[in-house]
Motif scaffolding. Structure first.
Motif, mmCIF file in Angstrom:
data_model
loop_
_atom_site.group_PDB
_atom_site.id
_atom_site.type_symbol
_atom_site.label_atom_id
_atom_site.label_comp_id
_atom_site.label_asym_id
_atom_site.label_seq_id
_atom_site.Cartn_x
_atom_site.Cartn_y
_atom_site.Cartn_z
ATOM 1 N N ASP A 99 0.830 -1.209 0.000
ATOM 2 C CA ASP A 99 0.000 0.000 0.000
ATOM 3 C C ASP A 99 0.865 1.260 0.000
ATOM 4 O OD1 ASP A 99 -2.597 -1.273 0.081
ATOM 5 O OD2 ASP A 99 -2.139 -1.832 2.141
ATOM 6 N N GLU A 100 1.843 1.280 0.881
ATOM 7 C CA GLU A 100 2.738 2.434 0.935
ATOM 8 C C GLU A 100 3.569 2.542 -0.338
ATOM 9 O OE1 GLU A 100 6.078 4.410 3.948
ATOM 10 O OE2 GLU A 100 5.026 2.563 4.517
ATOM 11 N N ALA A 101 3.992 1.394 -0.846
ATOM 12 C CA ALA A 101 4.796 1.388 -2.065
ATOM 13 C C ALA A 101 4.009 1.955 -3.245
ATOM 14 C CB ALA A 101 5.257 -0.031 -2.382
ATOM 15 N N SER A 102 2.739 1.609 -3.352
ATOM 16 C CA SER A 102 1.937 2.090 -4.477
ATOM 17 C C SER A 102 1.842 3.611 -4.476
ATOM 18 C CB SER A 102 0.536 1.476 -4.428
ATOM 19 O OG SER A 102 -0.223 1.987 -3.342
ATOM 20 N N ARG A 103 1.844 4.223 -3.304
ATOM 21 C CA ARG A 103 1.783 5.686 -3.230
ATOM 22 C C ARG A 103 3.100 6.326 -3.638
ATOM 23 N NH1 ARG A 103 -1.437 4.149 1.262
ATOM 24 N NH2 ARG A 103 0.310 4.299 2.732
ATOM 25 N N LEU A 104 4.206 5.638 -3.382
ATOM 26 C CA LEU A 104 5.509 6.147 -3.815
ATOM 27 C C LEU A 104 5.691 5.974 -5.315
ATOM 28 C CD1 LEU A 104 7.878 4.768 -0.997
ATOM 29 C CD2 LEU A 104 7.152 7.136 -1.341
ATOM 30 N N ILE A 105 5.234 4.846 -5.825
ATOM 31 C CA ILE A 105 5.419 4.528 -7.236
ATOM 32 C C ILE A 105 4.510 5.375 -8.120
ATOM 33 C CG2 ILE A 105 5.146 2.679 -8.958
ATOM 34 C CD1 ILE A 105 5.895 0.735 -6.561
ATOM 35 N N MET A 106 3.307 5.664 -7.639
ATOM 36 C CA MET A 106 2.334 6.448 -8.411
ATOM 37 C C MET A 106 1.800 7.593 -7.553
ATOM 38 S SD MET A 106 0.274 3.476 -10.477
ATOM 39 C CE MET A 106 -0.443 4.687 -11.577
ATOM 40 N N PRO A 107 2.641 8.569 -7.234
ATOM 41 C CA PRO A 107 2.252 9.626 -6.291
ATOM 42 C C PRO A 107 1.095 10.495 -6.769
ATOM 43 C CG PRO A 107 4.312 10.193 -7.395
ATOM 44 C CD PRO A 107 4.001 8.772 -7.753
ATOM 45 N N GLY A 108 0.941 10.672 -8.068
ATOM 46 C CA GLY A 108 -0.114 11.537 -8.567
ATOM 47 C C GLY A 108 -1.374 10.798 -8.981
ATOM 48 N N ALA A 109 -1.422 9.493 -8.758
ATOM 49 C CA ALA A 109 -2.558 8.684 -9.194
ATOM 50 C C ALA A 109 -3.725 8.802 -8.225
ATOM 51 C CB ALA A 109 -2.133 7.220 -9.320
ATOM 52 N N THR A 110 -4.880 8.366 -8.670
ATOM 53 C CA THR A 110 -6.059 8.353 -7.808
ATOM 54 C C THR A 110 -5.926 7.242 -6.774
ATOM 55 O OG1 THR A 110 -7.282 6.773 -9.161
ATOM 56 C CG2 THR A 110 -7.452 9.109 -9.767
ATOM 57 N N PRO A 111 -6.671 7.332 -5.670
ATOM 58 C CA PRO A 111 -6.634 6.245 -4.679
ATOM 59 C C PRO A 111 -7.000 4.887 -5.284
ATOM 60 C CG PRO A 111 -7.641 8.188 -3.718
ATOM 61 C CD PRO A 111 -7.443 8.486 -5.181
ATOM 62 N N ASP A 112 -7.935 4.876 -6.231
ATOM 63 C CA ASP A 112 -8.308 3.607 -6.869
ATOM 64 C C ASP A 112 -7.149 3.029 -7.673
ATOM 65 O OD1 ASP A 112 -10.821 3.638 -5.806
ATOM 66 O OD2 ASP A 112 -11.802 4.448 -7.599
ATOM 67 N N ASP A 113 -6.426 3.896 -8.387
ATOM 68 C CA ASP A 113 -5.264 3.435 -9.149
ATOM 69 C C ASP A 113 -4.187 2.892 -8.216
ATOM 70 O OD1 ASP A 113 -6.448 4.106 -11.524
ATOM 71 O OD2 ASP A 113 -5.364 5.997 -11.765
ATOM 72 N N GLN A 114 -3.954 3.594 -7.118
ATOM 73 C CA GLN A 114 -2.950 3.155 -6.164
ATOM 74 C C GLN A 114 -3.355 1.831 -5.510
ATOM 75 O OE1 GLN A 114 -2.714 6.630 -3.661
ATOM 76 N NE2 GLN A 114 -1.152 7.602 -4.942
ATOM 77 N N LYS A 115 -4.636 1.672 -5.249
ATOM 78 C CA LYS A 115 -5.121 0.410 -4.676
ATOM 79 C C LYS A 115 -4.897 -0.737 -5.657
ATOM 80 C CE LYS A 115 -9.262 -1.842 -2.808
ATOM 81 N NZ LYS A 115 -10.715 -1.688 -2.525
ATOM 82 N N ALA A 116 -5.133 -0.465 -6.948
ATOM 83 C CA ALA A 116 -4.930 -1.496 -7.972
ATOM 84 C C ALA A 116 -3.469 -1.904 -8.057
ATOM 85 C CB ALA A 116 -5.424 -0.984 -9.325
ATOM 86 N N ILE A 117 -2.559 -0.939 -7.953
ATOM 87 C CA ILE A 117 -1.131 -1.251 -7.986
ATOM 88 C C ILE A 117 -0.729 -2.061 -6.753
ATOM 89 C CG2 ILE A 117 1.195 -0.254 -7.897
ATOM 90 C CD1 ILE A 117 -0.139 -0.112 -10.643
ATOM 91 N N ALA A 118 -1.312 -1.727 -5.600
ATOM 92 C CA ALA A 118 -1.016 -2.489 -4.382
ATOM 93 C C ALA A 118 -1.438 -3.953 -4.541
ATOM 94 C CB ALA A 118 -1.718 -1.852 -3.179
ATOM 95 N N GLU A 119 -2.588 -4.179 -5.173
ATOM 96 C CA GLU A 119 -3.042 -5.548 -5.410
ATOM 97 C C GLU A 119 -2.148 -6.257 -6.423
ATOM 98 O OE1 GLU A 119 -5.300 -7.165 -3.665
ATOM 99 O OE2 GLU A 119 -5.392 -5.321 -2.466
ATOM 100 N N LEU A 120 -1.684 -5.517 -7.406
ATOM 101 C CA LEU A 120 -0.737 -6.077 -8.376
ATOM 102 C C LEU A 120 0.530 -6.560 -7.669
ATOM 103 C CD1 LEU A 120 0.337 -6.426 -11.350
ATOM 104 C CD2 LEU A 120 1.170 -4.074 -11.149
ATOM 105 N N ILE A 121 1.024 -5.762 -6.740
ATOM 106 C CA ILE A 121 2.231 -6.122 -5.989
ATOM 107 C C ILE A 121 1.978 -7.370 -5.157
ATOM 108 C CG2 ILE A 121 3.775 -5.398 -4.133
ATOM 109 C CD1 ILE A 121 3.320 -2.485 -5.173
ATOM 110 N N ARG A 122 0.833 -7.424 -4.502
ATOM 111 C CA ARG A 122 0.523 -8.577 -3.634
ATOM 112 C C ARG A 122 0.474 -9.874 -4.442
ATOM 113 N NH1 ARG A 122 -2.869 -4.608 -1.175
ATOM 114 N NH2 ARG A 122 -2.253 -4.267 1.014
#
Length: 323
Positions: A253-276
């Motif tokens: 979750d924290e990583a997704s915010r660093l990787i996509m700082p300007g993205a929407t919360p939904d986009d960041q959540k999707a990236i977090a799930e991708l990482i998991r």
């Protein structure tokens, strides 16, 4: 006694300066693709967590488009490349540019998406326009997998664009299909979930061709001369990336915010799930020499479709001292 005190004071003044000098991080400049791209996935984590400094380095990441990346890395303007795909490393070598793949970061995964109802298989793309970043190895690997499914990529009408433009093409339906990979794929589906993904049969085709399911794809490469001259820095660079990957896996979750700082919360959540899940992301940090067999299989695939005109030299697979 006064002379002894003076000597001790001088020594005390010199020690911090000597210590600071010994601990000064080694500056490195690494060229990478701009986001969204795998090459831009770990760098913001390395910088935010100061993992370069922890390992005695001061890394400056420089973003470029795929074509500019290849030109500036191959020319030696940048000695280190952090978006180094295996086939571009192999191609540079057979063209006389002596480079070596230090370590792997991500295994291969790619996809083709479409909104058009008449496109059901990869072969249906023949005669249609396909948006792609044609200067990337992901496209070359897609070419190989498409051929395994009986399609002729020579009959695709390719609309070439830089990697950041792929999502826009898909959202605007400006092409019959779009070829892309992570993290752009996940970002796209979070915005347009009704996009259909064509079956590429990646695992089955690769297993049939090589007997393995591992496809080393993108990592960090350098010029051979630089590697030989800076062998002591390479383990430090590997450690910075390895620790970044471990931190990302442990803190999605924290990583997704660093990787996509300007993205929407939904986009960041999707990236977090991708990482998991890591099935499509394929984060897999390993020394090149530890996956040498699989790397040679990637070279063989590139040669089979005439992307590589000859076999790359063994020196393109860096063997870390002691391994």
């Amino acid at each position: 006694m006064k002379h002894l005190v003076a000597a001790v004071v001088c020594l005390g003044m010199l020690l911090p300066a000597c210590t600071a000098g010994a601990q000064a991080p080694e500056p490195l400049s690494i060229v990478i693709f701009g986001p969204p791209s795998l090459g831009a996935f770990l760098p913001p984590v390395i910088k935010a967590q100061k993992l370069d400094e922890k390992n005695g380095l001061a890394i400056r990441f420089e973003e470029r488009t795929p074509d500019a990346y290849t030109a500036q890395f191959n020319s030696g303007e940048f000695q280190l490349g952090g978006s180094a795909s295996l086939l571009t490393v192999g191609l540079a070598d057979v063209r006389g540019v002596k480079v070596t793949y230090l370590f792997n970061l991500f295994d291969f995964w790619g996809a083709v998406v479409t909104s058009r109802p008449d496109i059901r298989t990869v072969k249906d793309l023949e005669g249609k326009d396909v948006a792609a970043a044609k200067g990337t190895t992901n496209w070359v690997m897609f070419d190989w997998f498409a051929r395994q499914l009986g399609a002729d990529p020579g009959k695709f009408s390719v609309v070439n664009t830089a990697t950041p433009g792929l999502i826009g093409y898909a959202l605007a339906d400006r092409a019959a299909a779009v070829q892309l990979w992570e993290p752009a794929y996940t970002t796209l589906l979070s915005k347009k979930s009704n996009m259909r993904t064509l079956d590429m049969a990646i695992a089955d085709s690769w297993k049939k061709f090589t007997g393995s399911r591992t496809i080393p794809y993108l990592g960090v490469a350098t010029h051979v001369a630089w590697a030989e001259k800076n062998q002591s820095l390479i383990p430090k660079l590997y450690a910075a990336y390895k620790e970044a990957a471990e931190w990302v896996a442990a803190h999605p979750d924290e990583a997704s915010r660093l990787i996509m700082p300007g993205a929407t919360p939904d986009d960041q959540k999707a990236i977090a799930e991708l990482i998991r899940a890591n099935d499509r992301l394929g984060m897999n940090v390993q020394w090149a020499s530890d996956v040498a067999k699989e790397i040679n299989s990637v070279y063989a695939a590139g040669k089979s479709i005439a992307f590589l005109p000859a076999d790359p030299a063994p020196s393109t697979i860096w063997r870390a001292p002691g391994r």
